[in-house]
Write an enzyme that holds these catalytic residues in place. Structure first.
Site, PDB file in Angstrom:
ATOM      1  CG  HIS A  90      -1.928  -1.008   1.365  1.00 14.10           C
ATOM      2  ND1 HIS A  90      -2.109  -1.786   2.491  1.00 14.10           N
ATOM      3  CD2 HIS A  90      -2.868  -1.423   0.475  1.00 14.10           C
ATOM      4  CE1 HIS A  90      -3.118  -2.619   2.302  1.00 14.10           C
ATOM      5  NE2 HIS A  90      -3.587  -2.427   1.079  1.00 14.10           N
ATOM      6  CE  LYS A 103     -14.382  -5.889   2.097  1.00 10.07           C
ATOM      7  NZ  LYS A 103     -13.239  -5.278   1.370  1.00 10.07           N
ATOM      8  CB  SER A 146      -4.325  -6.507   4.809  1.00 10.70           C
ATOM      9  OG  SER A 146      -3.926  -5.274   4.270  1.00 10.70           O
ATOM     10  NE  ARG A 187      -3.051  -8.102  -4.195  1.00  6.32           N
ATOM     11  CZ  ARG A 187      -3.835  -8.458  -3.202  1.00  6.32           C
ATOM     12  NH1 ARG A 187      -3.328  -8.580  -1.992  1.00  6.32           N
ATOM     13  NH2 ARG A 187      -5.102  -8.728  -3.391  1.00  6.32           N
TER      14      ARG A 187
HETATM   15  O1  PNS Z   1      -8.883  -2.986   0.327  1.00  4.23           O
HETATM   16  P1  PNS Z   1     -10.145  -3.536  -0.259  1.00  4.23           P
HETATM   17  O2  PNS Z   1     -10.952  -4.238   0.820  1.00  4.23           O
HETATM   18  O3  PNS Z   1      -9.886  -4.395  -1.452  1.00  4.23           O
HETATM   19  O4  PNS Z   1     -11.007  -2.261  -0.753  1.00  4.23           O
HETATM   20  C1  PNS Z   1     -12.270  -2.435  -1.344  1.00  4.23           C
HETATM   21  C2  PNS Z   1     -13.001  -1.099  -1.562  1.00  4.23           C
HETATM   22  C3  PNS Z   1     -13.006  -0.256  -0.293  1.00  4.23           C
HETATM   23  C4  PNS Z   1     -12.335  -0.346  -2.666  1.00  4.23           C
HETATM   24  C5  PNS Z   1     -14.438  -1.452  -2.000  1.00  4.23           C
HETATM   25  O5  PNS Z   1     -14.968  -2.430  -1.124  1.00  4.23           O
HETATM   26  C6  PNS Z   1     -15.386  -0.250  -2.003  1.00  4.23           C
HETATM   27  O6  PNS Z   1     -15.242   0.651  -2.790  1.00  4.23           O
HETATM   28  N1  PNS Z   1     -16.385  -0.278  -1.084  1.00  4.23           N
HETATM   29  C7  PNS Z   1     -17.375   0.791  -0.958  1.00  4.23           C
HETATM   30  C8  PNS Z   1     -18.732   0.360  -1.534  1.00  4.23           C
HETATM   31  C9  PNS Z   1     -18.744   0.619  -3.023  1.00  4.23           C
HETATM   32  O7  PNS Z   1     -18.726   1.741  -3.459  1.00  4.23           O
HETATM   33  N2  PNS Z   1     -18.728  -0.484  -3.835  1.00  4.23           N
HETATM   34  C10 PNS Z   1     -18.540  -0.334  -5.277  1.00  4.23           C
HETATM   35  C11 PNS Z   1     -19.814  -0.453  -6.032  1.00  4.23           C
HETATM   36  S1  PNS Z   1     -20.047  -2.133  -6.519  1.00  4.23           S
END
Ligand code: PNS
Length: 166
Positions: free
Chosen positions: A17, A41, A131, A93
């Protein structure tokens, strides 16, 4: 002013990150790191802890000035709008990340065509890193120093100590 959002769970922030934060900062005038406050989560660290760790890591490892760390809940695209961001930054990744990321990027672009997602390919040395792996290793008392910035290592171990002592 070009504003970018780098969203994620950051549970906890890893060296992968940090690498993306540094590289993405060079693309925008201001980078907002959006920490998802998503209790569904079941994150190990609270949103406040994750924000604090990211701020500490940036302070102690970089001289970046135009970076802000903010917790958010709900839709990412709403958060991007609130922050007046036109770019969402995500790291890729491996090919296995791509399908999920493509779907989210396209959905977000449908929701607001003024916001584009830009992908950074993760530096090779961090391409395996997640993570979840950090948490699994730390939960068994393993060595996580190659995976997370030094200034948060103890906080990760302390979290598991505090869980065990409940
Ligand atoms: O680090 P992560 O858990 O892979 O991050 C995921 C993240 C935060 C980018 C994603 O879960 C997200 O954007 N969540 C907010 C809800 C949302 O807007 N979803 C997208 C529409 S399907």
């Amino acid at each position: 002013m070009k504003i970018g959002i780098y969203p994620g769970s950051f549970d906890p922030i890893t060296l992968g990150h940090l690498d993306i934060i540094i590289r993405a900062s060079g693309l925008v005038d201001k980078l907002v790191i959006g920490v998802l406050r998503n209790n569904a989560k079941k994150p190990l660290f609270t949103a406040e802890e994750r924000v604090e760790y990211i701020e500490r890591v940036i302070r102690e490892n970089t001289n970046l000035k135009s970076v802000e760390v903010i917790a958010f809940e709900g839709l990412l695209i709403e958060f991007a709008r609130q922050q007046k961001a036109s770019i969402i930054v995500r790291g890729l990744r491996a090919i296995t990340d791509f399908e999920y990321e493509l779907q989210i990027a396209q959905t977000n672009h449908k929701l607001d065509s003024k916001v584009d997602t830009i992908f950074f390919t993760t530096s090779v040395e961090y391409s395996y890193l997640s993570s979840s792996a950090v948490k699994e290793i730390a939960s068994f008392g393993g060595d996580i120093q190659q995976f997370v910035p030094e200034c948060i290592i103890q906080s990760v171990y302390d979290k598991y100590k505090s869980i065990r002592s409940v």
